[in-house]
Design a protein around this motif. Structure first.
Motif, mmCIF file in Angstrom:
data_model
loop_
_atom_site.group_PDB
_atom_site.id
_atom_site.type_symbol
_atom_site.label_atom_id
_atom_site.label_comp_id
_atom_site.label_asym_id
_atom_site.label_seq_id
_atom_site.Cartn_x
_atom_site.Cartn_y
_atom_site.Cartn_z
ATOM 1 N N TRP A 67 0.712 -1.221 0.179
ATOM 2 C CA TRP A 67 -0.008 -0.058 -0.012
ATOM 3 C C TRP A 67 0.984 0.991 -0.129
ATOM 4 O O TRP A 67 0.281 2.315 -0.399
ATOM 5 C CB TRP A 67 -1.058 -0.151 0.994
ATOM 6 C CG TRP A 67 -2.341 -1.004 0.659
ATOM 7 C CD1 TRP A 67 -2.313 -2.190 0.213
ATOM 8 C CD2 TRP A 67 -3.488 -0.483 0.020
ATOM 9 N NE1 TRP A 67 -3.431 -2.629 -0.121
ATOM 10 C CE2 TRP A 67 -4.212 -1.573 -0.179
ATOM 11 C CE3 TRP A 67 -3.836 1.028 0.178
ATOM 12 C CZ2 TRP A 67 -5.349 -1.429 -0.747
ATOM 13 C CZ3 TRP A 67 -5.277 1.020 -0.101
ATOM 14 C CH2 TRP A 67 -5.832 -0.351 -0.665
ATOM 15 N N ALA A 114 0.048 4.104 -2.519
ATOM 16 C CA ALA A 114 0.015 5.470 -2.334
ATOM 17 C C ALA A 114 0.886 6.385 -3.277
ATOM 18 O O ALA A 114 0.475 7.699 -3.556
ATOM 19 C CB ALA A 114 0.363 5.685 -0.805
ATOM 20 N N HIS A 151 -3.165 4.167 3.366
ATOM 21 C CA HIS A 151 -3.936 4.941 2.444
ATOM 22 C C HIS A 151 -5.368 4.655 2.333
ATOM 23 O O HIS A 151 -5.924 3.386 2.524
ATOM 24 C CB HIS A 151 -3.452 4.912 1.298
ATOM 25 C CG HIS A 151 -3.984 5.658 0.067
ATOM 26 N ND1 HIS A 151 -5.181 5.640 -0.423
ATOM 27 C CD2 HIS A 151 -3.383 7.158 -0.397
ATOM 28 C CE1 HIS A 151 -5.434 6.684 -1.424
ATOM 29 N NE2 HIS A 151 -4.408 7.532 -1.117
#
Length: 325
Positions: A133, A137, A165
């Motif tokens: 993630w 992001a 995020h």
């Protein structure tokens, strides 16, 4: 049709799953009809189109890209990364370099400069969710992706991803014969403001009543390898369809429309993505958006198709191990 919100992302109340246009449910037989189906979906108010890099090994993204050429502004485009195939079956990947390369490849195949909703297709067991993630992001910061989603994840993983995020949408299987997300996953999504995108809301076509035997399926159809379509299980599951058919007859609709309307009624944050490659079935599915169900109707539907009556697991083991992490 009206619209619904997945987090902050507004989409038509029903989306279109494009996978079957290129793989899984028989041969890829008519790209022209598939493209016409996508165009008809846009005319009917469907905006969310769903594909993935693994569908047809990239072919499906290319098909969707051709279909939306010149109509990009009408589309909320969703694709995915994270599934690879090895000699041992299905594997999930999520390392940062892989995530970024998948995004570049999908942008190229789709012929676009950004993806509206980018999903982690499966959670990798050997990569921290924070790494995956974090890379996602960065893609958002670069403008290559607008919103992020996750598919077939467990509640704890959803929370961990959301802490890195915001998660806009969870995509998981949800239908009258697959209700596993209801106990923990769906409540977690609602607590966090995450929309829910049910795939296979018609039980991979079974709840339409069009499949009465494995012999009804093409020789290369993936459903021949799914436990619920196996001999014995399929016969037991047909009783559910017959009960739905009886209720649907009272309303003058099909069993499939009734089953799909049930999913549509699970909340204003729910946007199912039934898949089809034929305009005829697309129009039948879209009509379910307007089918009103009372609390009594819903209770009768759930009594006719109780969750514990379904025979067989969703997937064989090689696929099941990648679900719910």
């Amino acid at each position: 049709m009206g619209t619904r919100k997945l987090g902050q992302l507004e989409v038509g109340a029903q989306g279109l799953g494009c996978m079957g246009m290129s793989q899984a449910y028989g041969v890829r037989d008519n790209d022209d009809e598939s493209i016409a189906t996508i165009h008809r979906a846009l005319e009917l108010g469907v905006t969310l189109l769903d594909t993935a890099n693994v569908y047809g090994n990239g072919v499906n993204e290319e098909l969707v890209g051709r279909a939306i050429s010149g109509r990009r502004a009408e589309v909320v485009l969703a694709t995915k990364f994270g599934i690879t195939f090895t000699q041992d079956g299905q594997r999930a990947r999520g390392d940062a370099a892989y995530v970024k390369q998948c995004c570049e490849d999908s942008l190229r195949r789709l012929g676009v400069d950004h993806i509206d909703l980018y999903y982690q297709h499966r959670v990798a067991p050997d990569v921290p969710i924070e790494e995956t993630w974090g890379a996602l992001a960065e893609l958002v910061a670069e403008g290559k992706v607008r919103y992020l989603g996750i598919s077939e994840a467990g509640a704890a993983t959803i929370r961990a991803a959301h802490a890195v995020h915001p998660v806009t949408a969870l995509q998981s299987e949800w239908s009258l014969w697959t209700r596993g997300i209801e106990d923990e996953v769906a409540p977690t999504c609602r607590e966090l403001g995450i929309g829910i995108v049910p795939f296979s809301p018609l039980g991979r076509g079974f709840l339409t009543g069009s499949i009465t035997s494995a012999e009804d399926l093409p020789a290369d159809d993936m459903r021949r390898n799914l436990p619920r379509f196996a001999e014995g299980n399929l016969d037991r599951n047909l009783a559910i369809v017959e009960a739905l058919r009886a209720l649907a007859g009272e309303k003058g609709v099909t069993a499939g429309q009734l089953a799909l309307a049930w999913v549509q009624h699970k909340g204003v944050d729910v946007v199912p993505i039934p898949g089809t490659k034929r305009r005829k079935y697309l129009e039948e599915n879209v009509a379910a958006v307007d089918l009103a169900l009372s609390e009594e109707d819903i209770a009768r539907i759930e009594a006719a198709a109780p969750a514990d009556a379904v025979a067989g697991e969703r997937y064989p083991e090689q696929f099941a191990r990648n679900v719910g992490r």
